[in-house]
Scaffold this active site. Structure first.
Site, mmCIF file in Angstrom:
data_model
loop_
_atom_site.group_PDB
_atom_site.id
_atom_site.type_symbol
_atom_site.label_atom_id
_atom_site.label_comp_id
_atom_site.label_asym_id
_atom_site.label_seq_id
_atom_site.Cartn_x
_atom_site.Cartn_y
_atom_site.Cartn_z
ATOM 1 N N ARG A 152 11.456 -1.702 10.777
ATOM 2 C CA ARG A 152 10.388 -1.353 11.707
ATOM 3 C C ARG A 152 10.276 -2.389 12.821
ATOM 4 O O ARG A 152 10.390 -3.583 12.580
ATOM 5 C CB ARG A 152 9.051 -1.252 10.952
ATOM 6 C CG ARG A 152 8.781 0.130 10.408
ATOM 7 C CD ARG A 152 7.632 0.183 9.430
ATOM 8 N NE ARG A 152 6.410 -0.469 9.878
ATOM 9 C CZ ARG A 152 5.289 -0.498 9.170
ATOM 10 N NH1 ARG A 152 5.242 0.110 7.982
ATOM 11 N NH2 ARG A 152 4.221 -1.113 9.616
ATOM 12 N N LYS A 193 0.828 -1.218 0.000
ATOM 13 C CA LYS A 193 0.000 0.000 0.000
ATOM 14 C C LYS A 193 0.857 1.261 0.000
ATOM 15 O O LYS A 193 0.633 2.184 -0.776
ATOM 16 C CB LYS A 193 -0.927 0.042 1.245
ATOM 17 C CG LYS A 193 -1.891 -1.113 1.345
ATOM 18 C CD LYS A 193 -2.792 -1.009 2.581
ATOM 19 C CE LYS A 193 -2.053 -0.993 3.900
ATOM 20 N NZ LYS A 193 -1.348 -2.250 4.226
HETATM 21 P P1 AP5 Z 1 4.837 -1.511 1.744
HETATM 22 O O1 AP5 Z 1 4.491 -0.679 0.559
HETATM 23 O O2 AP5 Z 1 5.597 -0.905 2.844
HETATM 24 O O3 AP5 Z 1 3.515 -2.280 2.288
HETATM 25 P P2 AP5 Z 1 2.269 -1.741 3.123
HETATM 26 O O4 AP5 Z 1 1.057 -2.387 2.550
HETATM 27 O O5 AP5 Z 1 2.310 -0.269 3.231
HETATM 28 O O6 AP5 Z 1 2.587 -2.456 4.503
HETATM 29 P P3 AP5 Z 1 2.510 -1.882 5.993
HETATM 30 O O7 AP5 Z 1 3.218 -2.909 6.834
HETATM 31 O O8 AP5 Z 1 2.978 -0.487 6.069
HETATM 32 O O9 AP5 Z 1 1.017 -1.978 6.268
HETATM 33 P P4 AP5 Z 1 0.338 -1.948 7.600
HETATM 34 O O10 AP5 Z 1 -1.019 -1.648 7.184
HETATM 35 O O11 AP5 Z 1 0.481 -3.164 8.433
HETATM 36 O O12 AP5 Z 1 1.173 -0.881 8.465
HETATM 37 P P5 AP5 Z 1 0.870 0.626 8.816
HETATM 38 O O13 AP5 Z 1 2.124 1.353 8.808
HETATM 39 O O14 AP5 Z 1 -0.262 1.115 8.015
HETATM 40 O O15 AP5 Z 1 5.635 -2.800 1.172
HETATM 41 C C1 AP5 Z 1 6.136 -3.806 2.033
HETATM 42 C C2 AP5 Z 1 7.498 -4.310 1.502
HETATM 43 O O16 AP5 Z 1 7.282 -4.994 0.271
HETATM 44 C C3 AP5 Z 1 8.520 -3.200 1.188
HETATM 45 O O17 AP5 Z 1 9.781 -3.667 1.521
HETATM 46 C C4 AP5 Z 1 8.382 -2.988 -0.338
HETATM 47 O O18 AP5 Z 1 9.604 -2.558 -0.908
HETATM 48 C C5 AP5 Z 1 7.995 -4.381 -0.798
HETATM 49 N N1 AP5 Z 1 7.069 -4.394 -1.935
HETATM 50 C C6 AP5 Z 1 5.973 -3.599 -2.112
HETATM 51 N N2 AP5 Z 1 5.319 -3.948 -3.242
HETATM 52 C C7 AP5 Z 1 5.994 -4.995 -3.775
HETATM 53 C C8 AP5 Z 1 5.809 -5.796 -4.954
HETATM 54 N N3 AP5 Z 1 4.765 -5.598 -5.774
HETATM 55 N N4 AP5 Z 1 6.709 -6.787 -5.198
HETATM 56 C C9 AP5 Z 1 7.770 -7.000 -4.356
HETATM 57 N N5 AP5 Z 1 7.999 -6.272 -3.233
HETATM 58 C C10 AP5 Z 1 7.110 -5.273 -2.949
HETATM 59 O O19 AP5 Z 1 0.348 0.490 10.320
HETATM 60 C C11 AP5 Z 1 1.236 0.188 11.359
HETATM 61 C C12 AP5 Z 1 0.500 0.168 12.673
HETATM 62 O O20 AP5 Z 1 -0.069 1.457 12.948
HETATM 63 C C13 AP5 Z 1 -0.692 -0.802 12.769
HETATM 64 O O21 AP5 Z 1 -0.266 -2.105 13.105
HETATM 65 C C14 AP5 Z 1 -1.497 -0.142 13.902
HETATM 66 O O22 AP5 Z 1 -0.908 -0.379 15.137
HETATM 67 C C15 AP5 Z 1 -1.329 1.339 13.591
HETATM 68 N N6 AP5 Z 1 -2.367 1.834 12.674
HETATM 69 C C16 AP5 Z 1 -2.176 2.305 11.418
HETATM 70 N N7 AP5 Z 1 -3.328 2.690 10.864
HETATM 71 C C17 AP5 Z 1 -4.303 2.455 11.789
HETATM 72 C C18 AP5 Z 1 -5.698 2.624 11.794
HETATM 73 N N8 AP5 Z 1 -6.362 3.118 10.733
HETATM 74 N N9 AP5 Z 1 -6.382 2.277 12.912
HETATM 75 C C19 AP5 Z 1 -5.739 1.795 13.993
HETATM 76 N N10 AP5 Z 1 -4.396 1.589 14.056
HETATM 77 C C20 AP5 Z 1 -3.675 1.916 12.956
HETATM 78 MG MG MG Z 2 2.635 1.086 4.817
#
Ligand code: AP5
Ligand code: MG
Length: 216
Positions: free
Chosen positions: A162, A15
């Site tokens: 992370r 994402k």
């Molecule tokens: P990346 O693009 O970083 O993936 P992502 O979907 O953004 O993954 P996240 O781990 O950031 O999602 P998340 O929803 O768990 O975490 P968030 O920060 O939102 O890609 C991942 C990896 O793959 C990278 O190394 C990239 O290079 C690689 N890659 C990407 N696309 C690829 C492809 N097509 N092929 C090969 N490699 C690829 O949330 C973190 C925490 O914050 C949550 O756990 C929660 O505690 C809190 N939080 C956030 N939002 C909320 C909310 N709305 N409500 C409550 N708590 C929340």
């Molecule tokens: Mg992310």
């Protein structure tokens, strides 16, 4: 009318990677709830202190804190033309709050690309991810390595792994996602806004599919 795109999908699916590209191509603000929380933790704000342990455990931050942080972000001038929401909403209550907020700004959720991939892929992507300290630019040790080990190509800052990308925590985040966020897939499908995207393809192909679907 502003354009609001919600990027839905499990942890590690890509994402953040796609949101950054789309926000540049479509001239929309990129709002990542996870990045905003990490920013608050880094700056040791009150909110940061409240949420650090929750993020480290891979659980969801309570809805009220999350919604008020996003409301505040949506009032910033760069959101006037709209935004890509990455990681918000994540619960039905957040989805309802978003609808109300956007209506106040004269907008609505226009499209919801749902990027998916098998769990083994998610774990491999998240556990190999490196993130830039200064601005959150995203790398992967195998799929998208930086030119110089440990350094962000774009701003030269240090890159780090992370805290919540340990294999056990990633698995926990996937469980939380299936439990609390999956209902939104059906919610947006019923609303006729869901666009299914195969997240298993390489980054450039996922981008191409996203742009083609959004420009329809
Ligand atoms: P990346 O693009 O970083 O993936 P992502 O979907 O953004 O993954 P996240 O781990 O950031 O999602 P998340 O929803 O768990 O975490 P968030 O920060 O939102 O890609 C991942 C990896 O793959 C990278 O190394 C990239 O290079 C690689 N890659 C990407 N696309 C690829 C492809 N097509 N092929 C090969 N490699 C690829 O949330 C973190 C925490 O914050 C949550 O756990 C929660 O505690 C809190 N939080 C956030 N939002 C909320 C909310 N709305 N409500 C409550 N708590 C929340
Ligand atoms: Mg992310």
């Amino acid at each position: 009318m502003p354009t609001f795109i919600v990027l839905l999908g499990p942890p590690g699916v890509g994402k953040g990677t796609q949101a950054r590209i789309l926000s540049e191509t479509n001239k929309l603000a990129h709002i990542s709830s996870g990045d905003l929380f990490r920013e608050n933790i880094k700056n040791q704000t009150e909110l940061g202190k409240q949420v650090k342990a929750i993020l480290d455990k891979g659980e969801l931050v309570p809805d009220d804190l999350t919604i008020s942080m996003i409301r505040d972000r949506l009032t910033k001038p760069d959101c006037v033309t709209g935004a890509i929401l990455d990681g918000f909403p994540r619960t039905p209550a957040q989805a309802n709050a978003l609808e109300t907020m956007l209506a106040e700004f004269g907008g609505e959720v226009n499209a919801v690309p749902y990027i998916s991939a098998a769990e083994s892929i998610l774990v491999e992507r998240a556990s190999g991810r490196w993130t830039c300290k200064a601005q959150g630019h995203i790398y992967h040790e195998k799929f998208n390595p930086p030119q110089q080990a440990g350094v962000c190509d774009i701003d030269g800052s240090e890159i780090y792994q992370r805290e919540d990308d340990k294999v056990e925590t990633v698995s926990k985040r996937i469980r939380v996602y299936l439990d609390q966020t999956m209902p939104l897939v059906e919610h947006y499908r019923k609303a006729g806004k869901l666009i299914e995207i195969d997240g298993t393809k390489p980054v450039e192909e996922v981008t191409k599919d996203l742009l083609a679907a959004l420009n329809k």
